[in-house]
Design a protein around this motif. Structure first.
Motif, short mmCIF file in Angstrom:
data_model
loop_
_atom_site.label_atom_id
_atom_site.label_comp_id
_atom_site.label_asym_id
_atom_site.label_seq_id
_atom_site.Cartn_x
_atom_site.Cartn_y
_atom_site.Cartn_z
N ASN A 26 26.51 -41.00 -24.28
CA ASN A 26 26.16 -41.42 -25.64
C ASN A 26 27.20 -40.86 -26.61
OD1 ASN A 26 25.02 -42.15 -28.06
ND2 ASN A 26 23.22 -40.82 -27.87
N PRO A 328 23.65 -45.45 -35.36
CA PRO A 328 22.85 -45.82 -34.19
C PRO A 328 22.41 -44.57 -33.42
CG PRO A 328 25.17 -46.28 -33.81
CD PRO A 328 25.05 -45.90 -35.25
N GLU A 330 22.13 -44.49 -30.13
CA GLU A 330 22.96 -44.42 -28.94
C GLU A 330 24.16 -45.35 -29.09
OE1 GLU A 330 20.61 -45.36 -25.52
OE2 GLU A 330 19.35 -43.56 -25.69
N SER A 332 27.12 -46.64 -26.45
CA SER A 332 27.71 -46.63 -25.11
C SER A 332 28.97 -47.48 -25.11
CB SER A 332 26.71 -47.14 -24.07
OG SER A 332 26.34 -48.48 -24.34
N ILE A 339 28.14 -50.82 -27.22
CA ILE A 339 26.74 -51.20 -27.44
C ILE A 339 26.03 -50.16 -28.28
CG2 ILE A 339 24.53 -51.72 -26.31
CD1 ILE A 339 26.16 -52.56 -23.85
N TRP A 340 25.39 -50.62 -29.36
CA TRP A 340 24.63 -49.73 -30.25
C TRP A 340 23.15 -49.98 -30.03
CZ3 TRP A 340 27.11 -49.75 -35.83
CH2 TRP A 340 28.44 -49.34 -35.74
N THR A 341 22.38 -48.89 -29.93
CA THR A 341 20.94 -48.99 -29.77
C THR A 341 20.25 -48.22 -30.89
OG1 THR A 341 21.16 -49.11 -27.37
CG2 THR A 341 18.99 -48.55 -28.23
N TYR A 342 19.25 -48.88 -31.51
CA TYR A 342 18.44 -48.26 -32.55
C TYR A 342 17.02 -48.11 -32.01
CZ TYR A 342 22.23 -49.08 -35.86
OH TYR A 342 23.43 -49.05 -36.51
N LYS A 343 16.65 -46.90 -31.63
CA LYS A 343 15.35 -46.67 -31.02
C LYS A 343 14.21 -46.92 -32.00
CE LYS A 343 16.96 -43.35 -27.55
NZ LYS A 343 16.82 -41.96 -27.02
N ASN A 347 14.11 -50.40 -30.15
CA ASN A 347 15.23 -50.33 -29.20
C ASN A 347 16.16 -51.55 -29.31
OD1 ASN A 347 14.83 -47.81 -27.84
ND2 ASN A 347 13.09 -48.73 -26.76
N ARG A 349 19.30 -53.67 -29.62
CA ARG A 349 20.66 -53.41 -29.14
C ARG A 349 21.63 -54.44 -29.71
NH1 ARG A 349 20.74 -53.21 -22.84
NH2 ARG A 349 22.74 -52.17 -23.21
N THR A 351 25.67 -55.69 -29.29
CA THR A 351 26.84 -55.61 -28.42
C THR A 351 28.08 -56.09 -29.17
OG1 THR A 351 25.52 -55.97 -26.44
CG2 THR A 351 27.88 -56.39 -26.26
#
Length: 388
Positions: A26, A328, A330, A332, A339-343, A347, A349, A351
């Motif tokens: 991350n 974000p 996360e 990756s 790739i951005w993830t917003y929990k 969640n 995502r 790309t």
């Protein structure tokens, strides 16, 4: 004994971090302004070498509290690599910055250079990396007396030195283009990745020559204009990445206003009273207006810091998303995607696909999708109510 015990503990604690692949890590701290450090890596290709210049920016403590260890890996999925044997040459330590470089032979195939930055007092570690490849298109740089400029922007009316990696004269193409902001993430067409522009003027400069930009815009430096190699910088106002004047504040507001509101903002032509009245009508309250302006333009500033390239950071795909959604949870990375993830957004995502050009080899384009529509407008509504 104390030094030996700290070193032993470092080796023990660092093993898990070193045994994790880049693809499984991350990297959201790359875009966190509160992170203790930031490491900028700037590869340059010569005729038969790759020179990687770096700038370590220390936000907490001083540079002497941090060590950098270098590692080579063959791929993004490899769990462990080998230590880099090339010597890390430190050029300078000034204030909160440490600058240096490493030199490598042109590789037969791409590999990853990892830099592990460690605080030797509390043992926290952060990893930064660059892919080293023989076809990397950057073959020069801009510097000042403080060292190489590792950001993608320069200040108007400030003197710089232009350097060609091969010692040849440089042809400079100037573009007075006002690039459009990124489209929202739900747009039916993809964001444009401009690969070729028509220059407005052209001039030459010798290797080591002085460069004093007096016009804002994009400057592309090339040894050979027929080759897809060179390096570019955007020249901006002295206050960049901050925006303060009304004519600077209006353009980013296109992301959170209706077409009618944006037209009204544009028609203010720098008049603060008219501008404030429109912002007040959007937020409905003076306190909310102040909160909105403070928080929104702090995100504009951060987007400009982290994502500026041939155009201002807030106009890029990643900058646009960062501005509205924030940092974000996360991030990756692999060879072609980020790739951005917003929990806290179910969640969600996003790309981004790497789509570089001679103007920016590290450019990323968002894969847009209509399913982002509702979340986007709900966040815009929160911004307008000063609740973000």
């Amino acid at each position: 004994m104390r030094s030996l015990s700290i070193l032993s503990l470092l080796l023990v604690l660092s093993k898990p971090a070193l045994s994790q692949s880049v693809a499984a890590s991350n990297f959201n701290y790359w875009y966190n302004p509160q992170n203790d450090v930031e490491l900028q890596l700037h590869p340059v290709r010569t005729a038969n070498k790759i020179m990687v210049r770096y700038t370590l920016i220390v936000r907490q403590g001083n540079p002497s509290n941090y060590s950098i260890t270098w590692e080579a890996r063959n791929s993004f999925v490899e769990n462990e690599g080998v230590p880099v044997v090339e010597k890390d040459s430190v050029l300078s330590v000034s204030g909160k910055d440490r600058r240096g470089f490493l030199v490598f032979n042109l590789p037969e195939k791409p590999w990853l250079l990892l830099a592990h930055v460690t605080n030797v007092d509390h043992l926290k570690r952060w990893t930064y990396f660059k892919q080293i490849e023989s076809i990397y298109p950057v073959d020069g740089w801009i510097e000042t007396s403080d060292g190489v400029i590792t950001e993608n922007h320069l200040s108007k009316n400030k003197e710089y030195t232009a350097r060609s990696a091969n010692g040849k004269p440089l042809i400079v193409s100037y573009y007075n283009t006002v690039f459009p902001p990124a489209l929202p993430p739900f747009a039916e067409k993809e964001g444009r990745n401009e690969r070729f522009f028509f220059h407005d003027s052209i001039f030459s400069i010798v290797d080591g020559g002085k460069f004093l930009p007096k016009k804002e815009g994009l400057y592309l430096f090339q040894e050979d204009t027929s080759a897809a190699r060179g390096f570019s910088y955007r020249v901006v106002k002295e206050n960049f990445p901050k925006f303060s004047k009304i004519d600077e504040l209006v353009p980013p507001l296109i992301l959170v206003t209706t077409p009618e509101e944006f037209n009204d903002l544009t028609s203010t032509k720098g008049e603060k009273t008219k501008f404030d009245k429109i912002i007040l009508s959007i937020t409905g309250d003076k306190d909310r207006a102040r909160t909105f302006m403070k928080n929104f333009f702090r995100n504009v500033e951060l987007a400009n810091i982290f994502f500026s390239s041939y155009k201002e950071g807030w106009k890029t795909d990643r900058g646009m998303l960062y501005l509205i959604f924030g940092l974000p949870d996360e991030v990756s990375k692999n060879a072609g995607n980020e790739i951005w993830t917003y929990k806290n957004r179910n969640n969600m995502r996003f790309t981004f696909v790497k789509s570089g050009s001679v103007y920016d080899p590290e450019n990323y384009v968002l894969l847009r999708d209509k399913r982002f529509t509702d979340t986007w407008f709900s966040l815009v509504d929160l911004w307008r109510k000063a609740r973000f």
